[in-house]
Design a protein around this motif. Structure first.
Motif, PDB file in Angstrom:
ATOM      1  N   ARG A 137     -58.879  33.854 -48.952  1.00 41.30           N
ATOM      2  CA  ARG A 137     -58.512  32.644 -49.670  1.00 41.30           C
ATOM      3  C   ARG A 137     -57.117  32.178 -49.262  1.00 41.30           C
ATOM      4  NH1 ARG A 137     -61.021  31.449 -54.673  1.00 41.30           N
ATOM      5  NH2 ARG A 137     -62.861  32.735 -55.092  1.00 41.30           N
ATOM      6  N   GLU A 138     -56.817  30.925 -49.557  1.00 45.89           N
ATOM      7  CA  GLU A 138     -55.470  30.433 -49.328  1.00 45.89           C
ATOM      8  C   GLU A 138     -54.657  30.611 -50.607  1.00 45.89           C
ATOM      9  OE1 GLU A 138     -52.941  26.586 -47.696  1.00 45.89           O
ATOM     10  OE2 GLU A 138     -55.125  26.450 -47.872  1.00 45.89           O
ATOM     11  N   ALA A 139     -53.588  31.381 -50.520  1.00 46.28           N
ATOM     12  CA  ALA A 139     -52.719  31.613 -51.669  1.00 46.28           C
ATOM     13  C   ALA A 139     -51.629  30.555 -51.690  1.00 46.28           C
ATOM     14  CB  ALA A 139     -52.107  33.001 -51.594  1.00 46.28           C
ATOM     15  N   ILE A 140     -51.451  29.900 -52.828  1.00 50.05           N
ATOM     16  CA  ILE A 140     -50.489  28.811 -52.958  1.00 50.05           C
ATOM     17  C   ILE A 140     -49.576  29.082 -54.146  1.00 50.05           C
ATOM     18  CG2 ILE A 140     -50.184  26.338 -53.353  1.00 50.05           C
ATOM     19  CD1 ILE A 140     -52.831  25.846 -51.995  1.00 50.05           C
ATOM     20  N   LEU A 141     -48.294  29.045 -53.895  1.00 48.12           N
ATOM     21  CA  LEU A 141     -47.288  29.302 -54.922  1.00 48.12           C
ATOM     22  C   LEU A 141     -47.032  28.023 -55.717  1.00 48.12           C
ATOM     23  CD1 LEU A 141     -45.158  31.250 -56.086  1.00 48.12           C
ATOM     24  CD2 LEU A 141     -43.643  30.579 -54.215  1.00 48.12           C
ATOM     25  N   VAL A 142     -47.246  28.095 -57.043  1.00 47.40           N
ATOM     26  CA  VAL A 142     -47.090  26.907 -57.885  1.00 47.40           C
ATOM     27  C   VAL A 142     -46.060  27.094 -58.992  1.00 47.40           C
ATOM     28  CG1 VAL A 142     -49.457  26.186 -57.438  1.00 47.40           C
ATOM     29  CG2 VAL A 142     -48.977  27.565 -59.468  1.00 47.40           C
ATOM     30  N   GLY A 143     -45.411  28.260 -59.053  1.00 45.80           N
ATOM     31  CA  GLY A 143     -44.410  28.479 -60.087  1.00 45.80           C
ATOM     32  C   GLY A 143     -45.008  28.365 -61.472  1.00 45.80           C
ATOM     33  N   SER A 144     -44.353  27.604 -62.337  1.00 46.73           N
ATOM     34  CA  SER A 144     -44.822  27.436 -63.717  1.00 46.73           C
ATOM     35  C   SER A 144     -45.782  26.263 -63.871  1.00 46.73           C
ATOM     36  CB  SER A 144     -43.618  27.226 -64.642  1.00 46.73           C
ATOM     37  OG  SER A 144     -42.919  26.044 -64.282  1.00 46.73           O
ATOM     38  N   LYS A 145     -46.169  25.619 -62.764  1.00 43.52           N
ATOM     39  CA  LYS A 145     -46.988  24.404 -62.830  1.00 43.52           C
ATOM     40  C   LYS A 145     -48.487  24.695 -62.762  1.00 43.52           C
ATOM     41  CE  LYS A 145     -43.201  21.957 -62.746  1.00 43.52           C
ATOM     42  NZ  LYS A 145     -42.736  21.194 -63.919  1.00 43.52           N
ATOM     43  N   GLY A 148     -36.033  26.936 -43.055  1.00 42.15           N
ATOM     44  CA  GLY A 148     -36.354  27.360 -44.408  1.00 42.15           C
ATOM     45  C   GLY A 148     -35.424  26.820 -45.461  1.00 42.15           C
ATOM     46  N   LEU A 149     -34.496  25.951 -45.065  1.00 43.67           N
ATOM     47  CA  LEU A 149     -33.534  25.411 -46.017  1.00 43.67           C
ATOM     48  C   LEU A 149     -34.063  24.181 -46.758  1.00 43.67           C
ATOM     49  CD1 LEU A 149     -30.245  25.695 -43.922  1.00 43.67           C
ATOM     50  CD2 LEU A 149     -31.209  27.311 -45.576  1.00 43.67           C
ATOM     51  N   ALA A 150     -35.225  23.700 -46.360  1.00 38.86           N
ATOM     52  CA  ALA A 150     -35.832  22.543 -47.006  1.00 38.86           C
ATOM     53  C   ALA A 150     -37.339  22.660 -46.899  1.00 38.86           C
ATOM     54  CB  ALA A 150     -35.345  21.247 -46.361  1.00 38.86           C
ATOM     55  N   VAL A 151     -38.042  21.849 -47.693  1.00 38.19           N
ATOM     56  CA  VAL A 151     -39.506  21.819 -47.641  1.00 38.19           C
ATOM     57  C   VAL A 151     -39.958  20.407 -47.299  1.00 38.19           C
ATOM     58  CG1 VAL A 151     -39.876  23.739 -49.221  1.00 38.19           C
ATOM     59  CG2 VAL A 151     -39.653  21.433 -50.134  1.00 38.19           C
ATOM     60  N   LEU A 152     -41.046  20.331 -46.569  1.00 38.79           N
ATOM     61  CA  LEU A 152     -41.638  19.051 -46.186  1.00 38.79           C
ATOM     62  C   LEU A 152     -42.853  18.811 -47.070  1.00 38.79           C
ATOM     63  CD1 LEU A 152     -41.928  16.625 -44.206  1.00 38.79           C
ATOM     64  CD2 LEU A 152     -43.258  18.165 -42.717  1.00 38.79           C
ATOM     65  N   THR A 153     -42.975  17.616 -47.616  1.00 41.34           N
ATOM     66  CA  THR A 153     -44.094  17.299 -48.495  1.00 41.34           C
ATOM     67  C   THR A 153     -45.120  16.433 -47.777  1.00 41.34           C
ATOM     68  OG1 THR A 153     -43.184  15.241 -49.384  1.00 41.34           O
ATOM     69  CG2 THR A 153     -42.456  17.295 -50.416  1.00 41.34           C
ATOM     70  N   ALA A 154     -46.289  16.302 -48.401  1.00 45.45           N
ATOM     71  CA  ALA A 154     -47.379  15.534 -47.797  1.00 45.45           C
ATOM     72  C   ALA A 154     -47.008  14.075 -47.610  1.00 45.45           C
ATOM     73  CB  ALA A 154     -48.631  15.644 -48.663  1.00 45.45           C
ATOM     74  N   SER A 155     -46.122  13.552 -48.460  1.00 44.24           N
ATOM     75  CA  SER A 155     -45.744  12.136 -48.367  1.00 44.24           C
ATOM     76  C   SER A 155     -44.733  11.876 -47.259  1.00 44.24           C
ATOM     77  CB  SER A 155     -45.144  11.682 -49.701  1.00 44.24           C
ATOM     78  OG  SER A 155     -43.901  12.318 -49.915  1.00 44.24           O
ATOM     79  N   THR A 187     -47.692  32.525 -59.157  1.00 47.07           N
ATOM     80  CA  THR A 187     -46.520  32.012 -59.852  1.00 47.07           C
ATOM     81  C   THR A 187     -45.181  32.423 -59.254  1.00 47.07           C
ATOM     82  OG1 THR A 187     -46.716  33.899 -61.361  1.00 47.07           O
ATOM     83  CG2 THR A 187     -47.721  31.822 -62.051  1.00 47.07           C
ATOM     84  N   GLY A 188     -45.159  33.404 -58.346  1.00 45.43           N
ATOM     85  CA  GLY A 188     -43.889  33.871 -57.803  1.00 45.43           C
ATOM     86  C   GLY A 188     -44.069  34.590 -56.483  1.00 45.43           C
ATOM     87  N   ARG A 189     -42.959  35.097 -55.935  1.00 47.14           N
ATOM     88  CA  ARG A 189     -42.993  35.722 -54.616  1.00 47.14           C
ATOM     89  C   ARG A 189     -43.825  37.003 -54.595  1.00 47.14           C
ATOM     90  NH1 ARG A 189     -41.948  31.440 -51.864  1.00 47.14           N
ATOM     91  NH2 ARG A 189     -40.103  30.393 -52.636  1.00 47.14           N
ATOM     92  N   LEU A 190     -43.674  37.855 -55.602  1.00 49.30           N
ATOM     93  CA  LEU A 190     -44.503  39.062 -55.637  1.00 49.30           C
ATOM     94  C   LEU A 190     -45.963  38.697 -55.815  1.00 49.30           C
ATOM     95  CD1 LEU A 190     -42.439  41.657 -57.725  1.00 49.30           C
ATOM     96  CD2 LEU A 190     -43.040  41.774 -55.310  1.00 49.30           C
ATOM     97  N   GLY A 191     -46.230  37.720 -56.668  1.00 54.27           N
ATOM     98  CA  GLY A 191     -47.604  37.267 -56.848  1.00 54.27           C
ATOM     99  C   GLY A 191     -48.199  36.741 -55.566  1.00 54.27           C
ATOM    100  N   THR A 242     -42.195  30.904 -47.067  1.00 55.34           N
ATOM    101  CA  THR A 242     -43.522  31.085 -47.658  1.00 55.34           C
ATOM    102  C   THR A 242     -44.605  31.382 -46.627  1.00 55.34           C
ATOM    103  OG1 THR A 242     -44.071  28.731 -47.496  1.00 55.34           O
ATOM    104  CG2 THR A 242     -42.904  29.468 -49.477  1.00 55.34           C
ATOM    105  N   ASP A 243     -44.290  31.207 -45.345  1.00 53.78           N
ATOM    106  CA  ASP A 243     -45.236  31.386 -44.250  1.00 53.78           C
ATOM    107  C   ASP A 243     -46.309  30.298 -44.243  1.00 53.78           C
ATOM    108  OD1 ASP A 243     -45.807  32.889 -41.940  1.00 53.78           O
ATOM    109  OD2 ASP A 243     -47.489  33.889 -42.924  1.00 53.78           O
TER     110      ASP A 243
END
Length: 336
Positions: free
Chosen positions: A247-255, A30-37, A232-236, A6-7
Motif C-alpha cells: 500500500r501507499e503510506a501517506i502521512l496526514v498528521g492530525s488531519k 527537504g527544506l520545502a514541500v511541493l504541492t499538487a497546485s 499520523t507521524g514519523r514512527l507511524g 518522507t521519501d
C-alpha cells in the motif's frame, strides 16, 4: 524528484506546475514541500533544532567571539544552516516555523550560555523555561526535562561538534527559553503533565506545513490512491510501510477527518495511539485517570477501551481498518 524527509516521489506533473521553480532546490534538499497546485511551502525547524543551534553557537563563540550562523545535522540526516546571534559564550536562536500557520512556538527564543572547563567532557544543563515532567510515567520520571530522545541527541551532537571545532577540552552549556513558561500554557504541556516550560521536541528536526499541505497536496494524493494507509507521524509512517508494503503510506498528521473524506476504496489508519484514539473519541481519557493516551496504553484498562473504541469506529466507518502500534512497532490494537 524525491522528498528526502518522507521519501515521497513527486509526480512530474507537480514539478512541471511549480509556480516558484527557483525554490525547487529547497524541495530537493527537504527544506520545502511541493504541492499538487504548484505552490512551494517551507518547512520550519523544531524546538529541538533551534535549541541545538543556540547551544552550538554558544560553544563556538568561545573561540570565534562572534557567530552569526551555524550548521546543524537534523535527526532525519539533513544538514541545515540557522541564523544565530552569539558572542563570547552567549547565544540565541529564534524558532522558524516555516509556512505552518498554527505553530504557537513560532519566534520563540532559545538562549544558551557556554563555559569552558579544564576537565574533558560535555555537560548539558536544561535551565529556565525548559519544561519537566510533573509526575512519574512509564517513560519519564518526576523532574526529568521534557526533551525527546532525537532532540537531545541532536543537541549533544551539535555541542560535541562545536567543542571539537573550537579546540576545547570540555564545556558546560546551559539552555534556557526566556518565554518558555508563558508559551507552554498555549500548548498541550499542562494537560500532559509537563510543567515550568516548553518541551524540546523534533523527530525529524523539521516542522511540516500541514495546514496548507493537507489542503493542496496530500488530499489530492489520497484521492488518487486506491489502497492507502493513513498515518499520523514519523514512527507511524515507518511501521505502516513495514506492515503494509503493498500500500501507499501517506502521512496526514492530525488531519484524519479531512483525509478520510477524500479517501476512495480500501483504507487503513495505522500509527501510534495518541492521535488515532483522540480522533475516534475525543473524550477517550475520561474516567481512566490517565493524562495521555500513551499512558493509557500501558495500563490494564487499555485492552477494554481499545476494543470498545475500535468497534464503535468500525460501525461509523465500515470500510476503514485501524491498526494501532506502540513505539516498538508492536500491534496493540486492531479493528475487529
Amino acid at each position: 524528484m524525491r522528498d528526502p524527509v518522507t521519501d515521497f516521489e513527486y509526480p512530474e506533473a507537480w514539478v512541471a506546475a511549480c509556480r516558484s521553480p527557483d525554490l525547487l532546490p529547497d524541495v530537493e534538499r527537504g527544506l520545502a514541500v511541493l504541492t499538487a497546485s504548484g505552490s512551494v511551502l517551507r518547512r520550519g525547524f523544531t524546538t529541538g533544532t533551534t535549541a541545538a543551534a543556540a547551544c552550538k553557537a554558544a560553544v563556538l563563540s568561545l573561540a570565534l567571539d562572534t557567530v552569526n550562523e551555524v550548521e546543524v545535522t537534523l535527526p532525519c540526516g539533513i544538514t541545515v544552516s540557522l541564523p544565530v546571534d552569539a558572542y563570547r559564550g552567549e547565544a540565541s536562536c529564534r524558532k522558524d516555523s516555516g509556512d505552518y500557520p498554527s505553530d504557537v512556538t513560532a519566534g520563540l527564543e532559545f538562549t544558551a550560555t557556554a563555559v569552558s572547563s579544564l576537565s574533558d567532557g560535555v555537560q548539558f544543563v536544561p535551565g529556565a523555561g525548559i519544561g519537566s515532567f510533573a509526575r512519574n510515567t512509564h517513560r519519564h520520571r518526576l523532574g526529568t526535562p521534557a526533551i525527546s530522545d532525537p532532540a537531545l541527541d541532536c543537541i549533544k551532537r551539535s555541542i560535541g561538534e562545536a567543542v571539537e571545532q573550537a579546540g576545547l577540552s570540555g564545556v558546560t552549556v546551559i539552555l534556557t527559553a526566556p518565554r518558555g513558561a508563558e508559551v507552554a500554557q498555549k500548548t498541550l504541556n499542562p494537560r500532559i503533565g509537563v510543567q515550568g516550560g516548553i518541551s524540546i521536541l523534533g523527530t525529524t528536526g523539521l516542522v511540516e506545513p500541514w495546514d496548507d499541505h493537507m489542503t493542496e497536496g496530500v488530499l489530492d494524493r489520497i484521492a488518487r490512491t486506491n489502497a492507502v494507509v493513513l498515518t499520523t507521524g514519523r514512527l507511524g509512517l515507518r511501521y505502516s510501510r513495514l506492515l503494509f508494503p503493498d500500500r501507499e503510506a501517506i502521512l496526514v498528521g492530525s488531519k484524519l477527518e479531512e483525509a478520510l473524506r477524500v479517501a476512495d476504496g480500501d483504507t487503513v489508519i495505522c500509527g501510534l495511539p495518541g492521535l488515532i484514539m483522540k480522533f475516534m473519541n475525543p473524550n477517550v481519557l475520561e474516567g481512566t485517570g490517565c493524562a495521555t493516551v500513551e499512558e493509557l496504553s500501558t495500563t490494564s484498562l487499555w485492552d477494554e477501551v481499545a476494543r470498545r473504541e475500535l468497534a464503535a469506529f468500525r460501525d461509523r466507518y465500515p470500510r476503514v481498518r485501524v491498526v494501532i502500534v506502540d513505539r516498538s512497532g508492536r500491534i496493540i490494537g486492531e479493528s475487529p
